[in-house]
Scaffold this motif. Sequence first.
Motif, PDB file in Angstrom:
ATOM      1  N   LEU A   1      -1.836  23.167  43.184  1.00  0.00           N
ATOM      2  CA  LEU A   1      -2.347  22.445  43.240  1.00  0.00           C
ATOM      3  C   LEU A   1      -1.932  21.978  44.564  1.00  0.00           C
ATOM      4  O   LEU A   1      -2.405  20.380  44.640  1.00  0.00           O
ATOM      5  CB  LEU A   1      -0.491  21.437  42.463  1.00  0.00           C
ATOM      6  N   ALA A   2      -1.085  22.257  45.368  1.00  0.00           N
ATOM      7  CA  ALA A   2      -1.075  21.175  46.928  1.00  0.00           C
ATOM      8  C   ALA A   2      -2.503  21.452  47.680  1.00  0.00           C
ATOM      9  O   ALA A   2      -2.517  20.707  47.653  1.00  0.00           O
ATOM     10  CB  ALA A   2      -0.041  22.613  47.524  1.00  0.00           C
ATOM     11  N   LEU A   3      -3.222  22.793  47.514  1.00  0.00           N
ATOM     12  CA  LEU A   3      -4.403  22.325  47.760  1.00  0.00           C
ATOM     13  C   LEU A   3      -5.051  21.020  47.729  1.00  0.00           C
ATOM     14  O   LEU A   3      -6.320  20.416  47.721  1.00  0.00           O
ATOM     15  CB  LEU A   3      -5.436  23.290  47.898  1.00  0.00           C
ATOM     16  N   ASP A   4      -5.724  21.477  46.018  1.00  0.00           N
ATOM     17  CA  ASP A   4      -6.103  20.343  45.420  1.00  0.00           C
ATOM     18  C   ASP A   4      -5.539  18.399  45.407  1.00  0.00           C
ATOM     19  O   ASP A   4      -5.926  17.408  45.652  1.00  0.00           O
ATOM     20  CB  ASP A   4      -5.222  20.176  43.492  1.00  0.00           C
ATOM     21  N   MET A   5      -4.296  18.675  45.591  1.00  0.00           N
ATOM     22  CA  MET A   5      -3.657  17.322  45.961  1.00  0.00           C
ATOM     23  C   MET A   5      -3.743  17.042  47.700  1.00  0.00           C
ATOM     24  O   MET A   5      -4.270  15.616  47.746  1.00  0.00           O
ATOM     25  CB  MET A   5      -1.684  17.213  45.952  1.00  0.00           C
TER      26      MET A   5
ATOM     27  N   ASP B   1      -5.912  17.712  49.021  1.00  0.00           N
ATOM     28  CA  ASP B   1      -7.910  17.771  48.739  1.00  0.00           C
ATOM     29  C   ASP B   1      -8.200  16.219  48.493  1.00  0.00           C
ATOM     30  O   ASP B   1      -8.857  15.058  48.882  1.00  0.00           O
ATOM     31  CB  ASP B   1      -8.695  18.365  48.001  1.00  0.00           C
ATOM     32  N   LYS B   2      -7.494  16.106  47.806  1.00  0.00           N
ATOM     33  CA  LYS B   2      -7.179  14.306  46.834  1.00  0.00           C
ATOM     34  C   LYS B   2      -6.684  13.152  48.139  1.00  0.00           C
ATOM     35  O   LYS B   2      -7.302  11.699  48.590  1.00  0.00           O
ATOM     36  CB  LYS B   2      -6.604  13.619  45.629  1.00  0.00           C
ATOM     37  N   LEU B   3      -6.261  13.226  49.005  1.00  0.00           N
ATOM     38  CA  LEU B   3      -5.715  12.642  50.212  1.00  0.00           C
ATOM     39  C   LEU B   3      -6.660  12.825  52.116  1.00  0.00           C
ATOM     40  O   LEU B   3      -5.519  12.605  52.293  1.00  0.00           O
ATOM     41  CB  LEU B   3      -4.264  13.052  50.594  1.00  0.00           C
ATOM     42  N   LEU B   4      -6.838  14.448  51.766  1.00  0.00           N
ATOM     43  CA  LEU B   4      -7.804  13.946  52.425  1.00  0.00           C
ATOM     44  C   LEU B   4      -7.271  14.492  53.634  1.00  0.00           C
ATOM     45  O   LEU B   4      -7.061  14.097  55.233  1.00  0.00           O
ATOM     46  CB  LEU B   4      -8.223  13.307  53.000  1.00  0.00           C
ATOM     47  N   GLN B   5      -6.410  15.785  53.055  1.00  0.00           N
ATOM     48  CA  GLN B   5      -5.256  16.253  54.103  1.00  0.00           C
ATOM     49  C   GLN B   5      -6.071  17.644  54.671  1.00  0.00           C
ATOM     50  O   GLN B   5      -5.916  18.458  53.702  1.00  0.00           O
ATOM     51  CB  GLN B   5      -3.906  16.035  54.192  1.00  0.00           C
TER      52      GLN B   5
END
Length: 416
Positions: free
Chosen positions: A376-380, A382-386
Amino acid sequence: MAFRSTAARFQQVITTAAKTPAKKSLADAKKMASFSKKNAPADWVQRSDHHLITIDMPGLSHEDFKITTDANEITIKTKERERVELEDDKWHAKERYVGTVVRKFEFPDGAKLSKEDVEAVEVTLSPASGSNQHLKLGFLGLGIMGTAMARNLVKAGYDVTVWNRSASKCEALVSEGARRGSTPKNVTEMCDVTFAMLADPVAALEVALGSDGALGGLGSGKGYVDVSTVDAGTTKTVCEAVKSSGSLFLEAPVSGSKKPAEEGKLIFLAAGDKELYDTVVPMLDVMGKSRFYLGAPGNGAAMKIVVNMIMGSMMASFAEGLILGDKAGLDPQTILEVLSQGAINNPMFSLKGPTMLARNYAPAFPLKHQQKDLRLALDMSDKLLQNIPIAAAANEVYKVAKALDQRKNKNIIIQM
Ligand SMILES: NC(=O)C1=CN([C@@H]2O[C@H](COP(=O)(O)OP(=O)(O)OC[C@H]3O[C@@H](n4cnc5c(N)ncnc54)[C@H](OP(=O)(O)O)[C@@H]3O)[C@@H](O)[C@H]2O)C=CC1
Ligand SMILES: O=CCCC(=O)O
């Protein structure tokens, strides 16, 4: 600590071991109350499996109390309370007691408890007045966390209706006083506020929105509180559906594992409807030691994911260090000791280190959930381009560990 305009009252829920005296108590409670300090009158009622003591101690909260037990009695002591007096203040009334309150409660009939009994006595401190005890509570999901959390609500005297996909997990709580719901919908139909503690986003969505799901029983005047660890997108989807039914929605994922859940010492990361948050504060205080209100739905999920991302990377690194040290011929016990005295000492290393060395992998926080949180952190990110390269690497470790599945639900990272 926030100032309270009305007197707060607190309950101690005391569950005793089988050998603990089980006799009359109301008369004793009255007798004891007559000795009470002026600002701390008490009620004591003995129920089938626990004693319930309610004491008026205005303006205090959990962290202000120290509770100790010995063979004869329970002692509840507050910290020193001080009145703030500024130089220019002109006082018109000083009626409130400030200082330390000490209340001692003798076990009925002067009974003495054995050392084992004393160790088995559990004391939970929880707000009583404004505790919204009139509300009927639902609890969906009785895994490791849900069982402990629902149990604390039952112990605190709430009327709780439970449901779990595998129905057998309801048995223990029903025998302790909970009602049983047949489906999530049936629970929300019967209850004013329903909590959900489910494995992951799929489970949270299914239980909330699926067939016979919680949504079916929600409506105006009710509340739905999802305490599972899920992503912000899932939270928002559930939130929208719940709100469209006329109910209020709160997300409140928790920090803290099995033991804090059992001891009512979780940390709640809440976001969503403030009105519902205010309503459930007393219940959160039964299940937890602290709480944060973080605003809009999704912020609780984001906070929880960040915290667990750090934890996942940290624990993978901890395990790697122990293994490397072991390979280098260092004594793992000494590594733990060195860590414990240094700047990176933390409760997780102290708790998990000895069990890892003892090869005790009984899960408190199942590995699959830790991997889910890194995912979930990786997905987050990805969405935040971080970029989060450390967490990405840790996720690979947990993925392999999960796939190996040598010991289902057990932390096998230390063996890699
Ligand atoms: N354990 C911990 O230390 C902590 C866990 N969490 C989080 O809390 C949540 C629960 O964790 P925990 O109690 O440890 O997990 P468990 O695996 O012990 O329990 C998971 C619960 O979810 C239910 N469930 C799973 N899939 C479904 C489904 N498709 N439909 C309905 N119910 C389902 C399970 O039901 P069944 O019994 O039928 O399988 C069970 O009640 C997770 O999100 C976790 O990340 C948060 C803080 C700490
Ligand atoms: O999500 C699980 C967190 C476990 C913990 O905080 O100890």
